[in-house]
Structures are given as C-alpha cells and as structure tokens.
Scaffold this motif. Structure first.
Motif, mmCIF file in Angstrom:
data_model
loop_
_atom_site.group_PDB
_atom_site.id
_atom_site.type_symbol
_atom_site.label_atom_id
_atom_site.label_comp_id
_atom_site.label_asym_id
_atom_site.label_seq_id
_atom_site.Cartn_x
_atom_site.Cartn_y
_atom_site.Cartn_z
ATOM 1 N N ASP A 59 0.827 -1.199 0.000
ATOM 2 C CA ASP A 59 0.000 0.000 0.000
ATOM 3 C C ASP A 59 0.865 1.253 0.000
ATOM 4 O O ASP A 59 1.960 1.262 0.574
ATOM 5 N N CYS A 60 0.376 2.303 -0.624
ATOM 6 C CA CYS A 60 1.060 3.589 -0.591
ATOM 7 C C CYS A 60 1.051 4.102 0.844
ATOM 8 O O CYS A 60 0.129 3.812 1.609
ATOM 9 N N GLU A 61 2.063 4.880 1.194
ATOM 10 C CA GLU A 61 2.140 5.423 2.552
ATOM 11 C C GLU A 61 0.924 6.249 2.911
ATOM 12 O O GLU A 61 0.457 6.204 4.035
ATOM 13 N N ASP A 62 0.413 7.005 1.968
ATOM 14 C CA ASP A 62 -0.736 7.853 2.273
ATOM 15 C C ASP A 62 -2.066 7.108 2.134
ATOM 16 O O ASP A 62 -3.126 7.702 2.216
ATOM 17 N N ALA A 63 -1.993 5.792 1.934
ATOM 18 C CA ALA A 63 -3.155 4.892 1.945
ATOM 19 C C ALA A 63 -4.301 5.326 1.020
ATOM 20 O O ALA A 63 -5.456 5.289 1.390
ATOM 21 N N LYS A 64 -3.987 5.723 -0.190
ATOM 22 C CA LYS A 64 -5.033 6.012 -1.174
ATOM 23 C C LYS A 64 -5.695 4.699 -1.564
ATOM 24 O O LYS A 64 -5.017 3.698 -1.774
ATOM 25 N N ALA A 65 -6.991 4.706 -1.673
ATOM 26 C CA ALA A 65 -7.718 3.482 -2.019
ATOM 27 C C ALA A 65 -7.220 2.924 -3.343
ATOM 28 O O ALA A 65 -7.006 3.673 -4.301
ATOM 29 N N GLN A 136 17.114 -0.005 -1.375
ATOM 30 C CA GLN A 136 15.731 -0.135 -1.838
ATOM 31 C C GLN A 136 15.494 0.700 -3.084
ATOM 32 O O GLN A 136 15.997 1.807 -3.193
ATOM 33 N N ALA A 137 14.717 0.142 -4.019
ATOM 34 C CA ALA A 137 14.234 0.885 -5.185
ATOM 35 C C ALA A 137 12.715 0.789 -5.155
ATOM 36 O O ALA A 137 12.166 -0.289 -4.874
ATOM 37 N N GLN A 138 12.045 1.897 -5.422
ATOM 38 C CA GLN A 138 10.585 1.915 -5.284
ATOM 39 C C GLN A 138 9.938 2.781 -6.353
ATOM 40 O O GLN A 138 10.454 3.833 -6.717
ATOM 41 N N SER A 139 8.791 2.316 -6.833
ATOM 42 C CA SER A 139 8.004 3.087 -7.800
ATOM 43 C C SER A 139 7.254 4.196 -7.085
ATOM 44 O O SER A 139 7.201 4.234 -5.853
ATOM 45 N N GLY A 140 6.621 5.034 -7.877
ATOM 46 C CA GLY A 140 5.682 5.986 -7.313
ATOM 47 C C GLY A 140 4.370 5.278 -7.018
ATOM 48 O O GLY A 140 4.159 4.125 -7.409
ATOM 49 N N CYS A 141 3.494 5.954 -6.331
ATOM 50 C CA CYS A 141 2.176 5.414 -5.983
ATOM 51 C C CYS A 141 1.306 5.369 -7.244
ATOM 52 O O CYS A 141 1.240 6.344 -7.989
ATOM 53 N N VAL A 142 0.687 4.219 -7.494
ATOM 54 C CA VAL A 142 -0.142 4.066 -8.687
ATOM 55 C C VAL A 142 -1.459 3.376 -8.324
ATOM 56 O O VAL A 142 -1.475 2.450 -7.507
ATOM 57 N N ASN A 143 -2.558 3.857 -8.902
ATOM 58 C CA ASN A 143 -3.869 3.274 -8.647
ATOM 59 C C ASN A 143 -4.029 2.034 -9.529
ATOM 60 O O ASN A 143 -4.032 2.135 -10.751
ATOM 61 N N LEU A 144 -4.178 0.877 -8.890
ATOM 62 C CA LEU A 144 -4.283 -0.392 -9.608
ATOM 63 C C LEU A 144 -5.704 -0.935 -9.647
ATOM 64 O O LEU A 144 -5.925 -2.060 -10.083
ATOM 65 N N GLY A 145 -6.675 -0.142 -9.222
ATOM 66 C CA GLY A 145 -8.074 -0.549 -9.284
ATOM 67 C C GLY A 145 -8.337 -1.850 -8.560
ATOM 68 O O GLY A 145 -7.819 -2.099 -7.471
ATOM 69 N N ALA A 146 -9.130 -2.708 -9.175
ATOM 70 C CA ALA A 146 -9.521 -3.986 -8.569
ATOM 71 C C ALA A 146 -8.337 -4.927 -8.367
ATOM 72 O O ALA A 146 -8.399 -5.842 -7.554
ATOM 73 N N ALA A 147 -7.243 -4.712 -9.069
ATOM 74 C CA ALA A 147 -6.062 -5.568 -8.911
ATOM 75 C C ALA A 147 -5.360 -5.325 -7.579
ATOM 76 O O ALA A 147 -4.622 -6.188 -7.101
ATOM 77 N N ALA A 148 -5.586 -4.179 -6.951
ATOM 78 C CA ALA A 148 -4.908 -3.869 -5.691
ATOM 79 C C ALA A 148 -5.200 -4.926 -4.632
ATOM 80 O O ALA A 148 -4.287 -5.416 -3.965
ATOM 81 N N ASP A 149 -6.453 -5.314 -4.487
ATOM 82 C CA ASP A 149 -6.804 -6.330 -3.488
ATOM 83 C C ASP A 149 -6.184 -7.679 -3.833
ATOM 84 O O ASP A 149 -5.706 -8.393 -2.959
ATOM 85 N N VAL A 150 -6.181 -8.019 -5.107
ATOM 86 C CA VAL A 150 -5.604 -9.289 -5.550
ATOM 87 C C VAL A 150 -4.100 -9.303 -5.281
ATOM 88 O O VAL A 150 -3.553 -10.285 -4.764
ATOM 89 N N LEU A 151 -3.413 -8.210 -5.605
ATOM 90 C CA LEU A 151 -1.964 -8.138 -5.401
ATOM 91 C C LEU A 151 -1.611 -8.076 -3.909
ATOM 92 O O LEU A 151 -0.631 -8.674 -3.476
ATOM 93 N N LYS A 152 -2.412 -7.370 -3.137
ATOM 94 C CA LYS A 152 -2.171 -7.318 -1.692
ATOM 95 C C LYS A 152 -2.233 -8.726 -1.111
ATOM 96 O O LYS A 152 -1.383 -9.124 -0.314
ATOM 97 N N ASP A 153 -3.209 -9.502 -1.546
ATOM 98 C CA ASP A 153 -3.353 -10.884 -1.091
ATOM 99 C C ASP A 153 -2.164 -11.736 -1.551
ATOM 100 O O ASP A 153 -1.581 -12.487 -0.780
ATOM 101 N N ALA A 154 -1.778 -11.583 -2.819
ATOM 102 C CA ALA A 154 -0.690 -12.382 -3.384
ATOM 103 C C ALA A 154 0.645 -12.081 -2.708
ATOM 104 O O ALA A 154 1.437 -12.988 -2.444
ATOM 105 N N TYR A 155 0.913 -10.811 -2.421
ATOM 106 C CA TYR A 155 2.199 -10.430 -1.845
ATOM 107 C C TYR A 155 2.215 -10.466 -0.314
ATOM 108 O O TYR A 155 3.246 -10.188 0.294
ATOM 109 N N SER A 156 1.106 -10.826 0.309
ATOM 110 C CA SER A 156 1.084 -10.870 1.774
ATOM 111 C C SER A 156 1.989 -11.966 2.327
ATOM 112 O O SER A 156 2.534 -11.841 3.410
ATOM 113 N N SER A 157 2.168 -13.041 1.574
ATOM 114 C CA SER A 157 3.002 -14.138 2.073
ATOM 115 C C SER A 157 4.122 -14.524 1.098
ATOM 116 O O SER A 157 4.910 -15.413 1.399
ATOM 117 N N GLN A 158 4.208 -13.871 -0.055
ATOM 118 C CA GLN A 158 5.229 -14.198 -1.047
ATOM 119 C C GLN A 158 5.802 -12.912 -1.627
ATOM 120 O O GLN A 158 5.259 -11.840 -1.426
#
Length: 183
Positions: A59-65, A136-158
């Motif tokens: 998630d972005c630091e400023d927690a944009k949906a 560390q290398a990091q992208s800027g904050c980007v709105n990923l729409g419905a994929a955000a929840d899917v990616l958050k789930d996928a990267y929570s343990s991997q």
C-alpha cells in the motif's frame, strides 16, 4: 429516486480499473523498478556482501484506495573482517552508486535517497544490526483498481525473488505470486 441512486452507483464503479487492467499497469510499474534494482546490484558489485533481494507491491504510505507502490530491497553487509558501521557502509555504497549515475543525497545518518524517471532509490538503516543497511528501489504510488486487493493478497506471504545474478541481463519478474499456492 431509488433508480437514480442505482444508476449513479453503477456509473461511478465503471471508472475503477478491472483486475486485468490493474495487473497490466502493475507490470508496467514493476518493470522499471526491477531493471533499476539490477543496475544498482551490479553497480555495487562485490564491495559489499549482497544476498538475494525481493520485490513486492505494498500500500502507498498515504493509503489512497486501490493505490500501491512496487518496492525491491536487498540487505547490504560489509565484506571486511572487522564490520564497518552502517554509516561507513552507506558511504561506500553511495560512492559505487554515484559512479553509475545515482547520486544519493544524504538526509541523516545512513539514510540517502534520489529519484530518477519515477523510481526512488534509498539506502536506509536496518533493525537487524548496526553494520548492515537496506538498498531499496521503489516506484511511485499508482492506482491499480480492482487488482490492488488481488496483489495485496498475493504479496502478503510471497514476493518476487531477485536471486544473486552475475548474468549480463538479469531476470525481471513476469508473473505475480499465486496467493493460493503454498510457496
């Protein structure tokens, strides 16, 4: 009146990226960060001990949906028999990175950073010990729409694994972790 609310609700939802569109955008966001990671990795060379790195969407630091950043990180440790301080190691790493075009500006102590072409590179302290640092290398904050929840789930343990590589061209992840696999 009820019908207007339903129509309004449907039309506002259509602006959200679908999972597939969000994943395509996530991949476009991940690619320059991964490529930067490998340039940094090779630029530092063998002056410090580097394990494999990892990458993930968070998630972005400023927690944009629906908004996330892609970040890669690698633990750097002095190769010297007598361990250097984190500050000295950061100076050594920053010198190596400057030679490949990344002039990281110090802010305080170990912490140094620079941003180019939408990718922010940082050296920062770690809580592990006082003679290692994080690259560390990091992208800027980007709105990923419905994929955000899917990616958050996928990267929570991997994570995307960046194995030690001396190859001329190093692999950039092309798939996302599968949250249903037992990796």
């Amino acid at each position: 009146m009820l019908m207007i609310v339903m129509v309004s609700s449907c039309s506002s939802g259509s602006n959200r990226l679908s999972v597939d569109e969000g994943k395509r955008l996530a991949d476009k966001t991940r690619r320059p960060v991964a490529q930067t990671y490998w340039r940094l990795y090779k630029g530092i060379g063998t002056s410090v001990s580097q394990g494999g790195g990892d990458g993930r969407f968070v998630d972005c630091e400023d927690a944009k949906a629906d908004s996330m950043v892609y970040t890669t990180s690698n633990l750097l440790t002095s190769r010297k028999k007598e361990k250097e301080s984190g500050e000295r190691l950061a100076e050594t790493a920053a010198g190596k990175l400057a030679s490949i075009g990344w002039s990281l500006e110090p802010s305080h102590g170990v912490h140094r950073s620079a941003t180019k072409n939408g990718v922010t590179v940082e050296l920062r302290p770690t809580e592990i010990n006082d003679w290692s640092i994080i690259l560390q290398a990091q992208s800027g904050c980007v709105n990923l729409g419905a994929a955000a929840d899917v990616l958050k789930d996928a990267y929570s343990s991997q994570s995307d694994l960046y194995h030690d590589s001396r190859a001329a061209t190093s692999r950039v992840p092309t798939k996302f972790p599968d949250p249903d696999s037992s990796g």
